[in-house]
Design a protein around this motif. Structure first.
Motif, short mmCIF file in Angstrom:
data_model
loop_
_atom_site.label_atom_id
_atom_site.label_comp_id
_atom_site.label_asym_id
_atom_site.label_seq_id
_atom_site.Cartn_x
_atom_site.Cartn_y
_atom_site.Cartn_z
N VAL A 20 -6.85 16.39 0.50
CA VAL A 20 -7.59 14.96 -0.45
C VAL A 20 -7.53 14.30 1.01
O VAL A 20 -6.07 14.14 1.85
N TYR A 21 -8.29 13.34 1.46
CA TYR A 21 -8.11 12.32 2.85
C TYR A 21 -6.87 11.24 1.87
O TYR A 21 -7.21 11.31 1.29
N HIS A 22 -5.98 11.26 3.38
CA HIS A 22 -4.80 10.29 2.36
C HIS A 22 -5.82 8.84 1.95
O HIS A 22 -5.51 8.66 1.07
N ALA A 23 -6.93 8.29 2.28
CA ALA A 23 -7.31 6.87 2.03
C ALA A 23 -7.79 7.86 0.29
O ALA A 23 -8.18 6.26 -0.15
N ASN A 24 -8.52 8.16 0.44
CA ASN A 24 -8.49 9.25 -1.10
C ASN A 24 -7.42 8.24 -2.03
O ASN A 24 -8.35 7.74 -3.70
N TYR A 25 -6.59 8.06 -2.03
CA TYR A 25 -5.80 8.17 -3.38
C TYR A 25 -5.50 7.06 -3.57
O TYR A 25 -5.18 6.30 -4.65
N LEU A 26 -6.28 5.70 -2.38
CA LEU A 26 -6.20 4.15 -2.76
C LEU A 26 -7.41 4.35 -3.82
O LEU A 26 -7.27 3.56 -4.74
N LYS A 27 -8.58 4.69 -4.13
CA LYS A 27 -9.33 4.41 -4.57
C LYS A 27 -9.64 5.33 -6.20
O LYS A 27 -9.58 4.61 -6.85
N TYR A 28 -8.16 6.72 -5.51
CA TYR A 28 -8.04 6.66 -7.53
C TYR A 28 -6.82 5.96 -8.08
O TYR A 28 -6.94 4.97 -9.00
N PHE A 29 -6.29 4.92 -7.13
CA PHE A 29 -5.41 3.53 -7.60
C PHE A 29 -6.30 2.77 -8.01
O PHE A 29 -5.22 2.56 -9.46
N GLU A 30 -6.99 2.52 -7.76
CA GLU A 30 -8.22 1.71 -7.89
C GLU A 30 -8.69 1.69 -9.60
O GLU A 30 -8.87 0.90 -10.25
N ARG A 31 -9.25 2.92 -9.17
CA ARG A 31 -9.75 3.21 -10.79
C ARG A 31 -8.10 3.48 -11.60
O ARG A 31 -9.19 3.25 -13.14
N GLY A 32 -7.62 3.70 -11.52
CA GLY A 32 -6.68 3.87 -12.42
C GLY A 32 -5.79 2.85 -12.78
O GLY A 32 -6.69 1.48 -14.35
N ARG A 33 -6.42 1.34 -12.26
CA ARG A 33 -6.52 -0.09 -12.35
C ARG A 33 -6.96 -0.67 -13.14
O ARG A 33 -7.11 -1.22 -14.05
N THR A 34 -8.09 -0.44 -12.93
CA THR A 34 -9.87 -0.81 -13.25
C THR A 34 -9.60 -0.38 -14.24
O THR A 34 -10.34 -0.70 -15.09
N GLU A 35 -9.52 1.54 -14.81
CA GLU A 35 -9.38 1.58 -16.44
C GLU A 35 -8.48 1.24 -16.68
O GLU A 35 -8.83 1.40 -18.46
N GLY A 36 -7.44 1.25 -16.50
CA GLY A 36 -6.30 0.41 -17.19
C GLY A 36 -6.49 -0.88 -17.49
O GLY A 36 -6.56 -1.31 -19.26
#
Length: 133
Positions: free
Chosen positions: A22-38
């Motif tokens: 996984v390209y390092h910057a994609n974790y930013l996207k994953y965490f953004e999705r986690g906050r949005t879905e939360g």
């Protein structure tokens, strides 16, 4: 205060670099999705918050991100989002990405509540009350 939500995300080819990690910057996207879905699991969507009489948006103010292990193509990651503080015009989240219970990445994220014009504003009481239950 501690409200926890989870989201499962599959790692796709497009998420990886030439090595299949996984390209390092994609974790930013994953965490953004986690906050949005939360927020969605708590009854708030970003579009609903924008459509209020007094619209509001959230913007990341600060993020401390640690990479622990590499995730690979086809991994199924569980993104856990914990709201640890809601106060004034900010929210603090602790987030982690795990694969089969093994920690891959973790972050503490501070977001600011803003008007659509970018001015700080207090988080409305109805939003705060969801996190205080």
């Amino acid at each position: 205060m501690s409200l926890t939500t989870t989201l499962e995300i599959r790692v796709y080819y497009e998420d990886t670099d030439f090595s299949g990690l996984v390209y390092h910057a994609n974790y930013l996207k994953y965490f953004e999705r986690g906050r949005t879905e939360g927020l969605r699991q708590c009854g708030f969507t970003n579009s609903d918050l924008m459509a209020r009489e007094e619209p509001l948006v959230f913007a990341v103010r600060k993020m401390d991100l640690d990479y622990h292990l590499a995730a690979r193509m086809d991994d199924l990651l569980t993104i856990t989002t914990i709201v640890t503080e809601v106060k004034g015009a900010r929210m603090i989240f602790d987030q982690k990405a795990e694969r089969d219970g093994v920690l891959i990445a973790s972050a503490q994220v501070i977001v600011a509540c803003l008007t659509p014009e970018g001015r700080p504003r207090r988080i409305p009481q109805d939003v705060i009350s969801v996190f205080n239950d």
